[in-house]
Design a protein around this motif. Structure first.
Motif, PDB file in Angstrom:
ATOM      1  N   GLN A 224       0.823  -1.209   0.000  1.00 43.78           N
ATOM      2  CA  GLN A 224       0.000   0.000   0.000  1.00 43.78           C
ATOM      3  C   GLN A 224       0.857   1.258   0.000  1.00 43.78           C
ATOM      4  O   GLN A 224       0.466   2.279  -0.571  1.00 43.78           O
ATOM      5  N   ALA A 225       2.029   1.190   0.635  1.00 42.06           N
ATOM      6  CA  ALA A 225       2.894   2.368   0.749  1.00 42.06           C
ATOM      7  C   ALA A 225       3.845   2.513  -0.429  1.00 42.06           C
ATOM      8  O   ALA A 225       4.704   3.406  -0.417  1.00 42.06           O
ATOM      9  N   HIS A 226       3.723   1.688  -1.444  1.00 43.93           N
ATOM     10  CA  HIS A 226       4.640   1.730  -2.588  1.00 43.93           C
ATOM     11  C   HIS A 226       4.711   3.148  -3.161  1.00 43.93           C
ATOM     12  O   HIS A 226       3.691   3.772  -3.462  1.00 43.93           O
ATOM     13  N   GLY A 227       5.925   3.655  -3.284  1.00 43.25           N
ATOM     14  CA  GLY A 227       6.139   5.006  -3.784  1.00 43.25           C
ATOM     15  C   GLY A 227       6.134   6.066  -2.703  1.00 43.25           C
ATOM     16  O   GLY A 227       6.561   7.194  -2.932  1.00 43.25           O
ATOM     17  N   GLY A 228       5.639   5.711  -1.500  1.00 43.53           N
ATOM     18  CA  GLY A 228       5.514   6.692  -0.433  1.00 43.53           C
ATOM     19  C   GLY A 228       6.276   6.295   0.817  1.00 43.53           C
ATOM     20  O   GLY A 228       7.407   5.810   0.747  1.00 43.53           O
ATOM     21  N   THR A 229       5.635   6.501   1.962  1.00 38.01           N
ATOM     22  CA  THR A 229       6.272   6.282   3.268  1.00 38.01           C
ATOM     23  C   THR A 229       5.413   5.345   4.099  1.00 38.01           C
ATOM     24  O   THR A 229       4.193   5.504   4.163  1.00 38.01           O
ATOM     25  N   LEU A 230       6.056   4.376   4.748  1.00 36.45           N
ATOM     26  CA  LEU A 230       5.379   3.477   5.678  1.00 36.45           C
ATOM     27  C   LEU A 230       5.820   3.849   7.085  1.00 36.45           C
ATOM     28  O   LEU A 230       7.017   3.849   7.404  1.00 36.45           O
ATOM     29  N   PHE A 231       4.845   4.180   7.940  1.00 32.44           N
ATOM     30  CA  PHE A 231       5.122   4.538   9.324  1.00 32.44           C
ATOM     31  C   PHE A 231       4.773   3.360  10.224  1.00 32.44           C
ATOM     32  O   PHE A 231       3.604   2.973  10.324  1.00 32.44           O
ATOM     33  N   LEU A 232       5.772   2.783  10.860  1.00 30.95           N
ATOM     34  CA  LEU A 232       5.601   1.644  11.756  1.00 30.95           C
ATOM     35  C   LEU A 232       5.584   2.171  13.184  1.00 30.95           C
ATOM     36  O   LEU A 232       6.639   2.391  13.805  1.00 30.95           O
ATOM     37  N   ASP A 233       4.383   2.401  13.716  1.00 33.45           N
ATOM     38  CA  ASP A 233       4.250   2.947  15.058  1.00 33.45           C
ATOM     39  C   ASP A 233       4.396   1.839  16.097  1.00 33.45           C
ATOM     40  O   ASP A 233       4.018   0.693  15.853  1.00 33.45           O
ATOM     41  N   GLU A 234       4.950   2.200  17.242  1.00 30.26           N
ATOM     42  CA  GLU A 234       5.170   1.262  18.353  1.00 30.26           C
ATOM     43  C   GLU A 234       5.910   0.015  17.871  1.00 30.26           C
ATOM     44  O   GLU A 234       5.504  -1.129  18.122  1.00 30.26           O
ATOM     45  N   ILE A 235       7.022   0.238  17.196  1.00 29.52           N
ATOM     46  CA  ILE A 235       7.794  -0.865  16.632  1.00 29.52           C
ATOM     47  C   ILE A 235       8.360  -1.769  17.725  1.00 29.52           C
ATOM     48  O   ILE A 235       8.635  -2.952  17.495  1.00 29.52           O
ATOM     49  N   GLY A 236       8.498  -1.248  18.944  1.00 32.18           N
ATOM     50  CA  GLY A 236       9.003  -2.056  20.047  1.00 32.18           C
ATOM     51  C   GLY A 236       8.065  -3.167  20.450  1.00 32.18           C
ATOM     52  O   GLY A 236       8.457  -4.087  21.175  1.00 32.18           O
ATOM     53  N   GLU A 237       6.800  -3.111  19.996  1.00 35.58           N
ATOM     54  CA  GLU A 237       5.823  -4.156  20.312  1.00 35.58           C
ATOM     55  C   GLU A 237       5.837  -5.293  19.288  1.00 35.58           C
ATOM     56  O   GLU A 237       5.056  -6.239  19.410  1.00 35.58           O
ATOM     57  N   LEU A 238       6.702  -5.212  18.284  1.00 42.20           N
ATOM     58  CA  LEU A 238       6.720  -6.234  17.238  1.00 42.20           C
ATOM     59  C   LEU A 238       7.146  -7.578  17.831  1.00 42.20           C
ATOM     60  O   LEU A 238       8.192  -7.675  18.477  1.00 42.20           O
ATOM     61  N   PRO A 239       6.358  -8.635  17.623  1.00 38.07           N
ATOM     62  CA  PRO A 239       6.710  -9.951  18.189  1.00 38.07           C
ATOM     63  C   PRO A 239       8.058 -10.442  17.681  1.00 38.07           C
ATOM     64  O   PRO A 239       8.420 -10.186  16.519  1.00 38.07           O
ATOM     65  N   PRO A 240       8.813 -11.154  18.499  1.00 34.85           N
ATOM     66  CA  PRO A 240      10.148 -11.626  18.094  1.00 34.85           C
ATOM     67  C   PRO A 240      10.137 -12.448  16.818  1.00 34.85           C
ATOM     68  O   PRO A 240      11.066 -12.352  16.009  1.00 34.85           O
ATOM     69  N   GLU A 241       9.085 -13.259  16.601  1.00 38.04           N
ATOM     70  CA  GLU A 241       9.080 -14.129  15.416  1.00 38.04           C
ATOM     71  C   GLU A 241       8.907 -13.345  14.123  1.00 38.04           C
ATOM     72  O   GLU A 241       9.226 -13.849  13.040  1.00 38.04           O
ATOM     73  N   LEU A 242       8.402 -12.123  14.204  1.00 35.57           N
ATOM     74  CA  LEU A 242       8.242 -11.309  12.997  1.00 35.57           C
ATOM     75  C   LEU A 242       9.449 -10.414  12.725  1.00 35.57           C
ATOM     76  O   LEU A 242       9.586  -9.894  11.618  1.00 35.57           O
ATOM     77  N   GLN A 243      10.298 -10.250  13.710  1.00 43.59           N
ATOM     78  CA  GLN A 243      11.418  -9.324  13.541  1.00 43.59           C
ATOM     79  C   GLN A 243      12.371  -9.714  12.408  1.00 43.59           C
ATOM     80  O   GLN A 243      12.775  -8.855  11.621  1.00 43.59           O
ATOM     81  N   PRO A 244      12.756 -11.004  12.253  1.00 38.13           N
ATOM     82  CA  PRO A 244      13.627 -11.342  11.122  1.00 38.13           C
ATOM     83  C   PRO A 244      12.956 -11.142   9.770  1.00 38.13           C
ATOM     84  O   PRO A 244      13.614 -10.781   8.796  1.00 38.13           O
ATOM     85  N   LYS A 245      11.638 -11.340   9.690  1.00 39.33           N
ATOM     86  CA  LYS A 245      10.931 -11.128   8.429  1.00 39.33           C
ATOM     87  C   LYS A 245      10.894  -9.639   8.071  1.00 39.33           C
ATOM     88  O   LYS A 245      11.052  -9.266   6.903  1.00 39.33           O
ATOM     89  N   LEU A 246      10.692  -8.791   9.084  1.00 35.21           N
ATOM     90  CA  LEU A 246      10.726  -7.353   8.826  1.00 35.21           C
ATOM     91  C   LEU A 246      12.130  -6.921   8.429  1.00 35.21           C
ATOM     92  O   LEU A 246      12.300  -6.100   7.518  1.00 35.21           O
ATOM     93  N   LEU A 247      13.134  -7.476   9.081  1.00 33.99           N
ATOM     94  CA  LEU A 247      14.518  -7.141   8.742  1.00 33.99           C
ATOM     95  C   LEU A 247      14.813  -7.459   7.281  1.00 33.99           C
ATOM     96  O   LEU A 247      15.401  -6.638   6.558  1.00 33.99           O
ATOM     97  N   ARG A 248      14.405  -8.632   6.817  1.00 35.63           N
ATOM     98  CA  ARG A 248      14.632  -8.999   5.406  1.00 35.63           C
ATOM     99  C   ARG A 248      13.925  -8.030   4.466  1.00 35.63           C
ATOM    100  O   ARG A 248      14.465  -7.637   3.431  1.00 35.63           O
ATOM    101  N   ALA A 249      12.706  -7.640   4.841  1.00 33.95           N
ATOM    102  CA  ALA A 249      11.959  -6.704   3.999  1.00 33.95           C
ATOM    103  C   ALA A 249      12.644  -5.340   3.947  1.00 33.95           C
ATOM    104  O   ALA A 249      12.694  -4.692   2.891  1.00 33.95           O
TER     105      ALA A 249
END
Length: 439
Positions: A224-249
């Motif tokens: 949805q944010a293609h071409g623009g900006t993605l704001f990830l609010d409260e990133i400290g709440e991201l579950p540990p199992e999703l953190q490596p997937k976000l890192l790759r992205a």
């Protein structure tokens, strides 16, 4: 080539007079990194073994983010970031304290000496009293605006740090609006407001049939944010199992939908925000060090309202005009005596709490001071001319707003902990936060 920016220039911008601070130096006088030193003319120095620190110490007994030292007058404040081996000065463990020049810090097997110079450094300061929709004339805010003016036109990933209600989302949107991506999508996702089992689909989307209930394809916020900006609010709440997937992205700017087989390129800028010190979370093992490094290319710390009380007149006027208050109300609530009383209040919810308070004052036509004993809440003054259900709803809204604000202040704005303490479902607490404009 690294995508990390150099330290913020200490020269003031646009001819504005900047705040002057004493220069200080940190030198490693013992241990494996003997001879390493730091002396940049800035206010803070983060120390640890992780490469994103200002002073990097290659010592296995030094935590990734061991401590932060900052100049305060002629002394240096030391703040332990949850290190494994503590910060020891003259045999005493220092969690948060100050030392004078010449002090020696013990960090694991390393010794560091702090020296405070007579020379002064002038911090970069903007002449503007606003950046987009974020306003402030205090030195703390004009220093933030100077940083924002530099980084907004770039493509650098930004991590905005600050207590709840300090204006992190507004700052992220202002960065987007001042960037070459302005006019393209600005997409917001609150990582704390989405159940863990749905968050991956929210971020990356899913294909039809990817899991039970996935009856059709869904486009995630990265696309949805293609071409623009993605704001990830409260990133400290991201579950540990999703953190490596976000890192790759983040590293590849490429995602796969849940249940999908084909990579999808996403051209976007990432801005993240947190009310936690993620360096301490890295030390605890709840947040990945490599993900922090990728997110914190530029760190923007937003000051709490109690640290910028000189902005109260400008903030109150700005907030009242944004809510469309009539001129008589603006005049009433910008009276200098009242503004002085507002500046003396604690404001644990910061600018968001101030906005909600002003809205109540405007609706009820009263100049209330938060935290003053004996000052009745407008909703506590029963108006028998109102229908029962209207009066009841006002009283409930008042209680919910005050209770949730106090609850979050007590738990350090940790929504999960607040929900546990209150004995309510986290999703229900998020609904209360959104209902009352606290998120």
């Amino acid at each position: 080539m690294s995508d990390r920016l150099d330290p913020v220039n200490t020269r003031p911008t646009h001819g504005a007079k900047g705040r002057e601070i004493r220069r200080f130096r940190v030198s490693v006088t013992g241990g494996p990194a003997l001879g390493t030193s730091w002396a940049d003319p800035i206010e803070r120095c983060a120390i640890g073994s992780h490469p994103s620190n200002n002073l990097v110490i290659d010592d296995p007994t030094v935590s990734r983010f061991h401590c932060e030292v900052s100049i305060a007058g002629t002394r240096v404040r030391i703040r332990d970031l949850g290190s494994r081996n503590a910060v020891i000065v003259s045999g005493v463990n220092i969690t948060d304290g100050s030392v004078g020049g010449g002090a020696v810090l013990q960090l694991g097997h390393s010794q560091l000496r702090i020296d405070v110079d007579e020379d002064l450094a002038e911090l970069a300061t903007s002449a503007a009293n606003h950046f987009g929709g974020v306003v402030g004339a205090s030195p703390a805010m004009r220093e933030v605006f100077s940083m924002l003016e530099r980084i907004a036109p770039s493509e650098a990933t930004v991590l905005i740090e600050g207590e709840t209600g300090t204006g992190k989302e507004g700052t992220a949107e202002a960065i987007h609006d001042a960037s070459p991506r302005a006019g393209r999508p600005f997409v917001v996702v609150d990582c704390s407001a989405i159940p863990e089992n749905l968050l991956e689909s929210e971020l990356f989307g899913h294909e039809a049939g990817a899991f039970t209930g996935a009856s059709q394809r869904r486009i995630g916020v990265f696309e949805q944010a293609h071409g623009g900006t993605l704001f990830l609010d409260e990133i400290g709440e991201l579950p540990p199992e999703l953190q490596p997937k976000l890192l790759r992205a983040l590293e590849s700017r490429e995602i796969r939908r849940v249940g999908g087989n084909h990579p999808i390129k996403c051209d976007l800028r990432i801005v993240a925000a947190t009310n936690r010190d993620l360096r301490a979370e890295v030390n605890k093992g709840t947040f990945r060090a490599d993900l922090y490094y990728r997110l914190a290319v530029v760190r923007i710390p937003l000051p709490a309202l109690r640290e910028r009380t000189g902005d109260m007149p400008l903030l109150v006027d700005h907030l009242l005009r944004r809510m469309g208050a009539p001129a008589t109300t603006i005049a009433q609530l910008t009276d200098p005596t009242y503004l002085t009383a507002l500046a003396a209040a604690p404001w644990p919810g910061n600018v968001r709490e101030l906005r909600n308070h002003l809205e109540q004052c405007a609706v009820f036509g009263e100049r209330r001071i938060p935290g003053i004993p004996g000052a009745p809440h407008p909703a506590a003054q029963v108006d028998a001319t109102l229908p029962y259900e209207v009066a009841r709803r006002q009283a409930i809204d008042s209680f919910e707003r005050d209770y949730v604000t106090a609850l979050l202040a007590r738990t350090g704005d940790n929504v999960a902990a607040a929900a546990r303490d209150a004995g309510v479902n986290r999703a229900y607490l998020h609904r209360l936060l959104r209902r009352h404009g606290l998120r």
